[in-house]
Scaffold this motif. Sequence first.
Motif, PDB file in Angstrom:
ATOM      1  N   ARG A  32       0.857  -1.186   0.000  1.00 51.15           N
ATOM      2  CA  ARG A  32       0.000   0.000   0.000  1.00 51.15           C
ATOM      3  C   ARG A  32       0.888   1.230   0.000  1.00 51.15           C
ATOM      4  O   ARG A  32       1.860   1.304   0.754  1.00 51.15           O
ATOM      5  CB  ARG A  32      -0.879  -0.005   1.259  1.00 51.15           C
ATOM      6  N   CYS A  33       0.535   2.177  -0.858  1.00 48.54           N
ATOM      7  CA  CYS A  33       1.287   3.435  -0.908  1.00 48.54           C
ATOM      8  C   CYS A  33       0.905   4.295   0.291  1.00 48.54           C
ATOM      9  O   CYS A  33      -0.274   4.535   0.530  1.00 48.54           O
ATOM     10  CB  CYS A  33       0.981   4.166  -2.203  1.00 48.54           C
ATOM     11  N   ARG A  34       1.922   4.760   1.033  1.00 50.63           N
ATOM     12  CA  ARG A  34       1.655   5.583   2.225  1.00 50.63           C
ATOM     13  C   ARG A  34       1.176   6.969   1.836  1.00 50.63           C
ATOM     14  O   ARG A  34       0.627   7.697   2.657  1.00 50.63           O
ATOM     15  CB  ARG A  34       2.936   5.731   3.054  1.00 50.63           C
ATOM     16  N   SER A  35       1.384   7.349   0.572  1.00 50.88           N
ATOM     17  CA  SER A  35       1.014   8.694   0.135  1.00 50.88           C
ATOM     18  C   SER A  35      -0.380   8.731  -0.511  1.00 50.88           C
ATOM     19  O   SER A  35      -1.233   9.499  -0.095  1.00 50.88           O
ATOM     20  CB  SER A  35       2.060   9.218  -0.845  1.00 50.88           C
ATOM     21  N   CYS A  36      -0.617   7.873  -1.518  1.00 50.62           N
ATOM     22  CA  CYS A  36      -1.892   7.971  -2.259  1.00 50.62           C
ATOM     23  C   CYS A  36      -2.849   6.827  -1.958  1.00 50.62           C
ATOM     24  O   CYS A  36      -3.989   6.839  -2.427  1.00 50.62           O
ATOM     25  CB  CYS A  36      -1.639   8.074  -3.767  1.00 50.62           C
ATOM     26  N   GLY A  37      -2.411   5.834  -1.192  1.00 52.49           N
ATOM     27  CA  GLY A  37      -3.323   4.759  -0.804  1.00 52.49           C
ATOM     28  C   GLY A  37      -3.498   3.666  -1.854  1.00 52.49           C
ATOM     29  O   GLY A  37      -4.255   2.715  -1.660  1.00 52.49           O
ATOM     30  N   HIS A  38      -2.792   3.775  -2.996  1.00 53.43           N
ATOM     31  CA  HIS A  38      -2.871   2.758  -4.052  1.00 53.43           C
ATOM     32  C   HIS A  38      -2.371   1.403  -3.512  1.00 53.43           C
ATOM     33  O   HIS A  38      -1.402   1.351  -2.762  1.00 53.43           O
ATOM     34  CB  HIS A  38      -2.010   3.218  -5.236  1.00 53.43           C
ATOM     35  N   HIS A  39      -3.050   0.312  -3.908  1.00 53.79           N
ATOM     36  CA  HIS A  39      -2.644  -1.036  -3.507  1.00 53.79           C
ATOM     37  C   HIS A  39      -2.174  -1.835  -4.712  1.00 53.79           C
ATOM     38  O   HIS A  39      -2.748  -1.710  -5.795  1.00 53.79           O
ATOM     39  CB  HIS A  39      -3.820  -1.795  -2.881  1.00 53.79           C
ATOM     40  N   LEU A  49       8.785   1.602  -5.689  1.00 51.24           N
ATOM     41  CA  LEU A  49       8.006   2.840  -5.774  1.00 51.24           C
ATOM     42  C   LEU A  49       6.550   2.545  -6.094  1.00 51.24           C
ATOM     43  O   LEU A  49       6.249   1.574  -6.790  1.00 51.24           O
ATOM     44  CB  LEU A  49       8.561   3.747  -6.876  1.00 51.24           C
ATOM     45  N   CYS A  50       5.658   3.407  -5.626  1.00 52.30           N
ATOM     46  CA  CYS A  50       4.241   3.273  -5.964  1.00 52.30           C
ATOM     47  C   CYS A  50       4.055   3.457  -7.474  1.00 52.30           C
ATOM     48  O   CYS A  50       4.504   4.458  -8.033  1.00 52.30           O
ATOM     49  CB  CYS A  50       3.430   4.330  -5.215  1.00 52.30           C
ATOM     50  N   PRO A  51       3.390   2.510  -8.172  1.00 52.38           N
ATOM     51  CA  PRO A  51       3.216   2.652  -9.618  1.00 52.38           C
ATOM     52  C   PRO A  51       2.262   3.795  -9.980  1.00 52.38           C
ATOM     53  O   PRO A  51       2.280   4.266 -11.111  1.00 52.38           O
ATOM     54  CB  PRO A  51       2.633   1.302 -10.042  1.00 52.38           C
ATOM     55  N   ALA A  52       1.465   4.251  -9.015  1.00 52.45           N
ATOM     56  CA  ALA A  52       0.524   5.334  -9.314  1.00 52.45           C
ATOM     57  C   ALA A  52       1.176   6.704  -9.127  1.00 52.45           C
ATOM     58  O   ALA A  52       1.005   7.594  -9.957  1.00 52.45           O
ATOM     59  CB  ALA A  52      -0.712   5.222  -8.429  1.00 52.45           C
ATOM     60  N   CYS A  53       1.926   6.901  -8.017  1.00 49.15           N
ATOM     61  CA  CYS A  53       2.449   8.252  -7.732  1.00 49.15           C
ATOM     62  C   CYS A  53       3.955   8.282  -7.496  1.00 49.15           C
ATOM     63  O   CYS A  53       4.515   9.352  -7.239  1.00 49.15           O
ATOM     64  CB  CYS A  53       1.719   8.861  -6.537  1.00 49.15           C
ATOM     65  N   ALA A  54       4.612   7.128  -7.574  1.00 49.06           N
ATOM     66  CA  ALA A  54       6.082   7.044  -7.454  1.00 49.06           C
ATOM     67  C   ALA A  54       6.620   7.315  -6.048  1.00 49.06           C
ATOM     68  O   ALA A  54       7.821   7.465  -5.865  1.00 49.06           O
ATOM     69  CB  ALA A  54       6.785   7.942  -8.475  1.00 49.06           C
ATOM     70  N   GLU A  55       5.738   7.382  -5.060  1.00 55.19           N
ATOM     71  CA  GLU A  55       6.188   7.544  -3.668  1.00 55.19           C
ATOM     72  C   GLU A  55       6.980   6.290  -3.256  1.00 55.19           C
ATOM     73  O   GLU A  55       6.598   5.171  -3.577  1.00 55.19           O
ATOM     74  CB  GLU A  55       4.967   7.713  -2.759  1.00 55.19           C
ATOM     75  N   ALA A  56       8.096   6.512  -2.553  1.00 56.62           N
ATOM     76  CA  ALA A  56       8.923   5.388  -2.105  1.00 56.62           C
ATOM     77  C   ALA A  56       8.380   4.788  -0.810  1.00 56.62           C
ATOM     78  O   ALA A  56       7.457   5.320  -0.194  1.00 56.62           O
ATOM     79  CB  ALA A  56      10.350   5.874  -1.903  1.00 56.62           C
TER      80      ALA A  56
HETATM   81 ZN   LIG Z   1       1.088   6.289  -4.494  1.00 57.67          ZN
END
Ligand SMILES: [Zn+2]
Lengths: 103, 378
Positions: A8-15, A22-29
Amino acid sequence: MSGVALFRCRSCGHHWQFRRALCPACAEADPEPVEAEGHGTVWSVTVVHRAPTPELDVPSGYGIALVTLDEGARVMARAPTELATGMRVLVHARDGLLFASRA
Amino acid sequence: MAYLTGVGLTAFGKHPGKGPVDLMEEAALDALADSGLPRDAIDGLISGYAMTYPHLMMGAVMCERLGIRPHHAHQAQCGGATGAMAIVLARHLIAAGACRHVLVLGGENRLTGQSRDDSVKALATVGHPEHEVPLGASIPAYYALLAARYLHETGATEAELAELAVLMRRHAMDHPGAQLRKPLTVEDVMASKPVSTPLKFGDCCPISDGGAAVIVSVEPLSKAAIRLAGWGEAHTHQHVSEIPDDLGLGAKIAAAQAFDIAGRTPADMRLLGLYDSFTPTLAIFLEALGFAAPGGAGRAAREGLFAKDGPLPLNLHGGLLSYGHPGVAGFMAHVVEVVRQMRGEAGSRQVADAPLAYCHADGGVLSSHVGFVLERVA
Ligand SMILES: [Zn+2]
């Protein structure tokens, strides 16, 4: 407990399911490992009649489904042969493999 | 500027005793003779890989075998799109001034060089090693998942998909090199054994031995000049678990770039060479590229849109579904047929006139897409 491991992305919540930095939606590490609830909807399903290896061969075939979990991640799972696209299912992990069954 | 100046193709089917190197050599010599180029004019070589001969340096193996010393040689690997990608890459080498004549090669004894089980097992490993392969998935199973989704979304029927296999067989019956030439009906496809629902045996391409070669050059040679007018690639994912919701997305991205560079639209095309590993692969491409309405590819085939005498002839050699599929050479056969048709050299299969064609292949499971527009300029 479903045992279905996601990230789960800690920034945008994408799973998502596959390990990546990195998050594939927003690139957050630094994604957070989480366990899915296990509820989902069949996105597609097939019954395999010709297994890739002889030891997997069963006369009536076996099901494989792509399931969109309620968290948003899509996962592949073994499935009963009577599943159809759009059905609600429960997905759980057993010995590292995912299995779907009718909810 | 880059031109397709030579093409070579073996018959597909069984070539017992011949390995990938033999099949690539045969196709290469055929393409060299076709172009009229001397062997030593080849200053670039890109070979495909062969699962029956997993050599680390197939490009160098082929240079040695053909007795050439090019400025550049390597082995390319992008699944079913390898040949198409190598043709585009050859154009880039030429545009960069690195090479003048690049020989692109594909060939494999996938049918006689390994057991059917080994072939299916090896191909299945394109799936995710932790999350997909252990479930017992296979290449037909992955494509079956997409086929089932396609049918669910579009309302098309399995019988309509079967029309595409029937069309490919009708075209193959006119080519002596095709592996499958027995007449085929929709009823035959529907009655064939299930492989992975909704795919039946008749929806799947055969495993073949065969080779193909294409020479990409900086200038047109003596034959009708076929210019590589536009090209595009898209790599949207690798594993089917991560395929975009829009099954045709990669094809749309690659084609949009190819048509943009060529300054053409899909409506300008008079001939098609589209990857057809399974009937849904072909349906998804035809619809994503705008050559058929959503869910309408099979119906359009039945109505004659893609027939030899129709407005948009498709895979006139029979495609992967009937000419056969030996890996890298599989899609290259589409390119060979398109070039021969554009030059007016296709004999009994010849279409009326085809000055513009679109070719498209995917590698993996609709994962890596390569498309290009070919234009006859003389
Ligand atoms: Zn994200």
